[in-house]
Design a protein around this motif. Structure first.
Motif, short mmCIF file in Angstrom:
data_model
loop_
_atom_site.label_atom_id
_atom_site.label_comp_id
_atom_site.label_asym_id
_atom_site.label_seq_id
_atom_site.Cartn_x
_atom_site.Cartn_y
_atom_site.Cartn_z
N PHE A 283 0.94 -1.41 0.03
CA PHE A 283 0.04 0.12 0.06
C PHE A 283 1.05 1.21 0.03
O PHE A 283 0.62 2.17 -0.77
CB PHE A 283 -1.06 -0.17 1.19
N LYS A 284 2.10 1.39 0.83
CA LYS A 284 2.75 2.53 0.93
C LYS A 284 3.48 2.62 -0.36
O LYS A 284 3.49 3.80 -0.88
CB LYS A 284 3.62 2.31 2.28
N GLU A 285 3.96 1.60 -0.78
CA GLU A 285 4.89 1.67 -2.19
C GLU A 285 4.00 2.18 -3.35
O GLU A 285 4.51 3.10 -4.11
CB GLU A 285 5.45 0.14 -2.53
N ILE A 286 2.65 1.60 -3.45
CA ILE A 286 1.76 2.00 -4.65
C ILE A 286 1.46 3.55 -4.41
O ILE A 286 1.36 4.21 -5.37
CB ILE A 286 0.77 1.23 -4.84
N THR A 287 0.95 3.82 -3.21
CA THR A 287 0.42 5.13 -2.96
C THR A 287 1.51 6.27 -2.85
O THR A 287 1.17 7.46 -3.46
CB THR A 287 -0.19 5.46 -1.76
N THR A 288 2.84 5.91 -2.50
CA THR A 288 3.92 6.82 -2.46
C THR A 288 4.27 7.14 -4.19
O THR A 288 4.73 8.12 -4.26
CB THR A 288 4.95 6.26 -1.63
N GLN A 289 4.19 6.03 -4.86
CA GLN A 289 4.60 6.08 -6.38
C GLN A 289 3.66 7.17 -6.98
O GLN A 289 4.04 8.10 -7.95
CB GLN A 289 4.53 4.68 -7.03
N SER A 290 2.48 7.17 -6.52
CA SER A 290 1.22 7.63 -7.16
C SER A 290 1.32 9.15 -6.68
O SER A 290 1.42 10.26 -7.52
CB SER A 290 -0.01 7.28 -6.69
N GLY A 291 1.61 9.43 -5.26
CA GLY A 291 1.83 10.72 -4.86
C GLY A 291 0.51 11.18 -4.19
O GLY A 291 0.61 12.45 -3.48
N VAL A 292 -0.73 10.83 -4.74
CA VAL A 292 -1.90 11.28 -4.17
C VAL A 292 -2.71 10.12 -3.61
O VAL A 292 -2.88 9.18 -3.97
CB VAL A 292 -2.64 12.08 -5.32
N VAL A 293 -3.27 10.63 -2.15
CA VAL A 293 -4.33 9.67 -1.74
C VAL A 293 -5.64 10.54 -1.56
O VAL A 293 -5.52 11.39 -1.06
CB VAL A 293 -3.71 8.81 -0.41
N VAL A 294 -6.71 9.70 -2.00
CA VAL A 294 -8.03 10.33 -2.10
C VAL A 294 -8.71 9.40 -1.07
O VAL A 294 -8.93 8.26 -1.30
CB VAL A 294 -8.78 10.51 -3.29
N MET A 295 -9.60 9.82 -0.21
CA MET A 295 -10.52 9.07 0.84
C MET A 295 -11.37 10.03 1.34
O MET A 295 -11.55 11.17 1.34
CB MET A 295 -9.27 8.63 2.00
N GLY A 296 -12.52 9.37 1.98
CA GLY A 296 -13.39 9.82 2.82
C GLY A 296 -13.11 10.40 4.13
O GLY A 296 -12.07 10.04 4.70
N ARG A 297 -14.01 11.21 4.80
CA ARG A 297 -13.53 11.81 6.22
C ARG A 297 -13.42 10.44 7.18
O ARG A 297 -12.64 10.71 8.05
CB ARG A 297 -14.69 12.74 6.59
N LYS A 298 -14.31 9.48 7.24
CA LYS A 298 -14.12 8.35 8.01
C LYS A 298 -12.94 7.75 8.14
O LYS A 298 -12.29 7.27 9.12
CB LYS A 298 -15.47 7.53 8.14
N THR A 299 -12.43 7.60 6.71
CA THR A 299 -11.17 6.60 6.58
C THR A 299 -10.16 7.77 7.07
O THR A 299 -9.20 7.35 7.61
CB THR A 299 -11.11 6.34 5.03
N TYR A 300 -10.20 8.87 6.77
CA TYR A 300 -8.99 9.73 7.39
C TYR A 300 -8.81 9.86 8.87
O TYR A 300 -7.83 9.80 9.23
CB TYR A 300 -9.08 11.40 6.63
N GLU A 301 -10.11 9.97 9.60
CA GLU A 301 -10.25 9.94 10.94
C GLU A 301 -9.75 8.41 11.37
O GLU A 301 -9.16 8.53 12.35
CB GLU A 301 -11.16 10.47 11.34
N ALA A 302 -9.90 7.54 10.81
CA ALA A 302 -9.44 6.17 11.15
C ALA A 302 -8.03 6.04 11.02
O ALA A 302 -7.57 5.55 12.17
CB ALA A 302 -10.27 5.17 10.37
N ILE A 303 -7.39 6.55 10.09
CA ILE A 303 -5.90 6.67 10.11
C ILE A 303 -5.41 7.48 10.99
O ILE A 303 -4.44 7.07 11.58
CB ILE A 303 -5.71 7.09 8.49
N GLY A 304 -5.96 8.58 11.28
CA GLY A 304 -5.65 9.46 12.42
C GLY A 304 -4.44 10.56 12.01
O GLY A 304 -4.09 11.26 12.85
N ARG A 305 -4.06 10.49 10.85
CA ARG A 305 -3.09 11.60 10.50
C ARG A 305 -2.82 11.66 9.03
O ARG A 305 -3.63 10.77 8.28
CB ARG A 305 -1.73 10.93 11.05
#
Length: 175
Positions: free
Chosen positions: A36-58
């Motif tokens: 996950f980190k490898e693919i998303t870092t290569q992309s450079g952009v992550v798009v998510m909903g608010r609940k997902t963002y708050e579950a990640i916490g940062r």
């Protein structure tokens, strides 16, 4: 617009992506987290909903964090960008900012909205060898057929976590 829009998710064998809205996905394997980190870092952009963002916490470091929400306040640090609107508008705004590769990382409503838009180009799924209690499935209320082409599979670990990469070939008519 020549944009790559990838959907990334980890599921149990039934397609469950979370036990609850605030599931931190601690049942996912370390190998999936590295991928996950490898693919998303290569992309450079992550798009998510608010609940997902708050579950990640940062904010996820090394990536431009975009949250789709009608709220401007968060229980944790603010993301790089908060947008509220259609998937087409979100993609247009990111494209205008120079982003041509983005990873959609959750949750169910955001996955479903992006898939229904017909703009998703790739699906990156990790299937963990687990059956979770009832929770949220990967997609909801999908009324079109999507034809996929297998690009890659890989067994991630000795437990049997499987990574699958599909390219979306064609969006069919409503079922």
């Amino acid at each position: 617009m020549d944009t790559k829009i990838r959907l990334l998710a980890v599921t149990d064998i039934r397609g469950t992506i979370a036990i609850s809205d605030d599931d931190r996905i601690e049942w996912g394997s370390p190998e999936d987290k590295r991928l996950f980190k490898e693919i998303t870092t290569q992309s450079g952009v992550v798009v998510m909903g608010r609940k997902t963002y708050e579950a990640i916490g940062r904010k996820l470091p090394g990536r431009y964090n975009v949250v789709l929400s009608s709220k401007a306040h968060f229980r944790c640090e603010a993301p790089d960008l908060v947008l509220n609107g259609s998937v087409n508008n979100v993609v247009k705004i990111l494209f205008e900012r120079g982003f041509t590769d983005m990873c959609v990382i959750g949750g169910q409503a955001v996955f479903s909205q992006f898939l229904k838009s017909g703009m998703v180009t790739d699906l990156h799924l990790t299937i963990e060898p687990i059956i979770l209690p009832d929770g949220l499935n990967l997609f909801s209320n999908i009324d079109k057929q999507f034809l996929l082409r297998l690009e890659k599979t890989h067994i991630l670990n000795s437990k049997g976590s499987i990574y699958i990469h599909y390219r979306i070939e064609k969006v069919g008519s409503k079922i």
